[in-house]
Design an enzyme around this catalytic site. Structure first.
Site, short mmCIF file in Angstrom:
data_model
loop_
_atom_site.label_atom_id
_atom_site.label_comp_id
_atom_site.label_asym_id
_atom_site.label_seq_id
_atom_site.Cartn_x
_atom_site.Cartn_y
_atom_site.Cartn_z
N HIS A 1 0.85 -1.39 -0.03
CA HIS A 1 0.21 0.05 0.01
C HIS A 1 0.83 1.23 -0.14
O HIS A 1 1.90 1.20 0.79
CB HIS A 1 -1.03 -0.03 1.20
CG HIS A 1 -1.74 1.09 1.08
ND1 HIS A 1 -3.21 1.15 0.60
CD2 HIS A 1 -1.67 2.55 1.64
CE1 HIS A 1 -3.56 2.15 0.76
NE2 HIS A 1 -2.91 3.03 1.51
N CYS A 2 0.85 2.13 -1.05
CA CYS A 2 1.68 3.10 -1.15
C CYS A 2 0.70 4.52 -0.87
O CYS A 2 -0.07 4.85 -1.66
CB CYS A 2 2.04 3.33 -2.39
SG CYS A 2 3.41 4.79 -2.89
N PRO A 3 1.13 5.31 0.30
CA PRO A 3 0.43 6.45 0.46
C PRO A 3 0.50 7.60 -0.36
O PRO A 3 -0.01 8.65 -0.55
CB PRO A 3 0.79 6.86 1.85
CG PRO A 3 2.20 5.96 2.08
CD PRO A 3 1.96 4.88 1.21
N GLY B 1 -1.95 6.97 -3.01
CA GLY B 1 -3.08 6.93 -2.22
C GLY B 1 -3.80 5.65 -2.51
O GLY B 1 -4.98 5.55 -2.43
N THR B 2 -3.29 4.71 -2.98
CA THR B 2 -4.00 3.28 -3.07
C THR B 2 -3.01 2.00 -3.00
O THR B 2 -1.76 2.40 -2.71
CB THR B 2 -4.61 3.50 -4.43
OG1 THR B 2 -5.32 2.08 -4.54
CG2 THR B 2 -3.37 3.24 -5.57
#
Length: 261
Positions: free
Chosen positions: A163-165, A168-169
């Site tokens: 999950h990559c902030p 954003g997804t």
């Protein structure tokens, strides 16, 4: 696409219609998927656009060949932002949830079970080895091999990477290639900026003049430091993910040591 396990057919990704799955809003039959954390990608947009505009307005314009430099520069910028958009709003590999009442009825009819609490193991073959598919109690599905439930997105993602902030997804089966392209072209764009800034300092800045307080010199130095950091960080990340792509592995599998044989 469907997956078969112990005789029970389970839908995998891209078999939904307009609805919400976890913290994703699915539109246009899956063509557009809006994650709840899409606002986090605005930080990445800001960090790319603001330095780029400063570079175009103050640094690139100083060169005689400003027009061709700007054309090439805007191309790398557009590619970086396009792949960022595609990474954020492409289905990462969402596995639709199953209605628990329907599943229980299917299992009873298929296995002639009388106990409503019966649990049936789902088996998949990976590299000629039997893998037991664990059940996700949140999504009420038997997770296919290489899938993972993301607590941030509240959904199971097929071939989950991480999950990559910054985008954003989740990064998974369907958007991993866009994520990799985003990293590569962002690194190229930052490297382009770095090289032009070096040329600007060599050609237009006289470091022997102690009284030179040209504000463009400060802007150029700030951009140089910023882009060198981006080249190192994003470049290293892109190389790491390129290696994983060549090995057919994911970050999640690498850290957990799964399917290492």
């Amino acid at each position: 696409m469907q997956a078969e396990s112990s005789g029970v057919m389970r839908p995998l990704t891209n078999s939904y219609k307009n609805k919400e799955i976890g913290k994703f809003t699915v539109c246009c039959g899956g063509t557009l998927v809006i994650p709840a954390g899409w606002c986090g990608s605005l930080i990445a947009w800001f960090l790319i656009l603001v330095p780029s505009f400063l570079q175009i307005i103050f640094i690139n314009s100083a060169f005689e060949a400003a027009v061709p430099i700007d054309c090439a520069y805007i191309c790398t910028l557009a590619l970086s932002l396009t792949f960022l958009f595609m990474t954020t709003f492409t289905d990462p590999g969402i596995i639709p949830r199953v209605n628990p009442d329907i599943e229980r009825q299917e299992l009873r009819s298929m296995f002639e079970a009388t106990d409503e609490n019966v649990e049936v193991d789902h088996i998949a073959i990976v590299k000629n080895e039997e893998i037991v598919c664990m059940k996700c109690r949140t999504c009420n599905i038997y997770k296919p091999p290489r899938s993972f439930h993301c607590s941030d997105c509240q959904a199971c993602i097929e071939v989950h990477d991480h999950h990559c902030p910054w985008v954003g997804t989740c990064v998974g089966k369907r958007n991993h290639r866009w994520f990799l392209c985003f990293g590569i072209f962002t690194m190229i764009h930052a490297l382009f900026t770095f090289i032009v800034d070096i040329l600007y300092l060599v050609k237009f800045v006289d470091f022997s003049d102690k009284a030179d307080n040209d504000p463009l010199k400060v802007v150029c130095m700030v951009l140089l430091v910023f882009t060198s950091t981006i080249v190192c960080c994003v470049g290293g990340l892109s190389c790491y993910h390129s290696r994983l792509a060549c090995l057919g592995a994911t970050t999640n599998e690498e850290l957990r040591g799964k399917y290492g044989k």
